[in-house]
Design a protein around this motif. Structure first.
Motif, short mmCIF file in Angstrom:
data_model
loop_
_atom_site.label_atom_id
_atom_site.label_comp_id
_atom_site.label_asym_id
_atom_site.label_seq_id
_atom_site.Cartn_x
_atom_site.Cartn_y
_atom_site.Cartn_z
N THR A 1 21.16 92.89 50.23
CA THR A 1 21.04 91.93 49.00
C THR A 1 22.11 91.37 48.30
OG1 THR A 1 18.58 92.82 48.55
CG2 THR A 1 19.47 91.42 46.73
N GLN A 2 23.09 92.33 48.22
CA GLN A 2 24.37 92.02 47.65
C GLN A 2 25.09 91.06 48.55
OE1 GLN A 2 25.78 96.05 46.38
NE2 GLN A 2 26.32 94.87 44.69
N LEU A 3 25.00 91.33 50.04
CA LEU A 3 25.48 90.45 50.84
C LEU A 3 25.17 89.14 50.78
CD1 LEU A 3 27.44 90.20 53.55
CD2 LEU A 3 25.27 90.84 54.63
N VAL A 4 23.82 88.84 50.86
CA VAL A 4 23.17 87.28 50.84
C VAL A 4 23.33 86.91 49.67
CG1 VAL A 4 21.06 86.28 50.97
CG2 VAL A 4 21.37 88.29 52.44
N VAL A 5 23.07 87.49 48.40
CA VAL A 5 23.46 86.77 47.20
C VAL A 5 25.01 86.49 46.85
CG1 VAL A 5 23.18 87.05 44.68
CG2 VAL A 5 20.87 87.54 46.11
N GLY A 6 25.46 87.42 47.23
CA GLY A 6 27.08 87.35 47.18
C GLY A 6 27.68 86.09 47.76
N LEU A 7 27.32 85.79 48.95
CA LEU A 7 27.57 84.90 49.86
C LEU A 7 27.11 83.54 49.34
CD1 LEU A 7 27.68 86.18 53.49
CD2 LEU A 7 29.59 85.94 52.17
N GLY A 8 25.97 83.63 48.65
CA GLY A 8 25.33 82.35 47.97
C GLY A 8 25.98 81.92 46.86
N GLN A 9 26.76 82.73 46.38
CA GLN A 9 27.62 82.37 45.15
C GLN A 9 28.88 81.66 45.52
OE1 GLN A 9 26.84 83.37 41.57
NE2 GLN A 9 25.17 83.77 42.90
N ARG A 10 29.15 81.56 46.65
CA ARG A 10 30.32 80.69 46.86
C ARG A 10 29.99 79.09 46.83
NH1 ARG A 10 32.89 81.94 52.85
NH2 ARG A 10 31.21 83.67 53.39
N LYS A 11 28.85 78.70 46.76
CA LYS A 11 28.42 77.39 46.57
C LYS A 11 29.03 76.78 45.08
CE LYS A 11 23.82 78.19 45.46
NZ LYS A 11 22.28 78.20 46.26
N HIS A 12 28.84 77.80 44.15
CA HIS A 12 29.29 77.46 42.55
C HIS A 12 30.58 77.56 42.51
CE1 HIS A 12 25.12 77.98 41.77
NE2 HIS A 12 25.11 79.38 42.50
N GLY A 13 31.64 77.96 43.47
CA GLY A 13 32.98 78.10 43.44
C GLY A 13 33.58 78.77 42.07
N ALA B 1 31.58 91.23 46.05
CA ALA B 1 29.92 91.90 45.96
C ALA B 1 29.71 91.75 47.42
CB ALA B 1 29.01 91.23 44.91
N ALA B 2 29.68 90.84 48.11
CA ALA B 2 29.32 90.97 49.65
C ALA B 2 30.21 91.94 50.53
CB ALA B 2 29.34 89.26 50.06
N ASN B 3 31.14 91.94 50.18
CA ASN B 3 31.98 92.85 50.96
C ASN B 3 31.81 94.41 50.45
OD1 ASN B 3 33.96 91.41 52.44
ND2 ASN B 3 35.23 90.97 50.82
N TRP B 4 31.32 94.64 49.23
CA TRP B 4 30.86 96.03 49.02
C TRP B 4 29.50 96.02 49.85
CZ3 TRP B 4 31.66 100.53 48.29
CH2 TRP B 4 30.63 101.47 47.64
N GLY B 5 28.69 95.03 49.82
CA GLY B 5 27.18 95.01 50.55
C GLY B 5 27.65 95.34 51.97
N LEU B 6 28.46 94.85 52.58
CA LEU B 6 28.68 95.15 53.85
C LEU B 6 29.25 96.65 53.96
CD1 LEU B 6 30.27 92.17 55.53
CD2 LEU B 6 28.29 93.12 56.08
#
Length: 149
Positions: A38-50, A60-65
């Protein structure tokens, strides 16, 4: 004439860190896997907000991985232990690991529980820092790079 909608809350990546609390789903081992994915998916989704949301989201995505590495290592070490072990002398159908594999499996299992404790700390610190509009800088394996500003 219609009034413009008020702006939403500032995007700062808090949600990606707060989802780390999913690790405490009361099903052994499943919680950390669910939280990591979940942290991986949602964290990567935050990129679109800049901006800050993208930076904190990628961290957070790195921590998820990083979290997902430990169940994988545990499964690999258990598989190797079973493949290199010998049948139980008592005839109970079990496998006796070699002494080396006993050490490897228990070390990886211990590190897995350490990651579970770290998840509590990281979820709290990451959520609080991000919600205050600060950049979250916690030591994780940098699998992914944050986008440049």
């Amino acid at each position: 004439m219609s009034a413009a909608a008020p702006p939403g809350p500032p995007r700062n990546g808090t949600i990606a860190w707060a989802l780390g609390f999913l690790a405490y789903i009361p099903v052994p081992f499943l919680g950390l896997v669910v939280a990591g994915i979940t942290q991986l998916v949602v964290g990567l989704g935050q990129r679109k907000h800049g901006g800050l949301a993208a930076v904190n989201g990628v961290r957070a995505a790195n921590w998820g991985l990083t979290q997902l590495c430990w169940p994988l290592l545990l499964a690999i070490s258990m598989t190797i232990g079973v493949l290199t072990g010998s049948p139980s002398p008592s005839g109970g159908g079990g496998i006796v690991f070699t002494p080396v594999m006993n050490g490897v499996v228990f070390t990886v299992l211990g590190l897995y529980f350490l990651v579970a404790v770290m998840e509590a700390v990281y979820a709290i610190v990451g959520t609080v820092k991000a919600s205050k509009g600060l950049e979250v800088r916690l030591p994780v394996i940098p699998f992914l790079r944050a986008p440049r500003a």
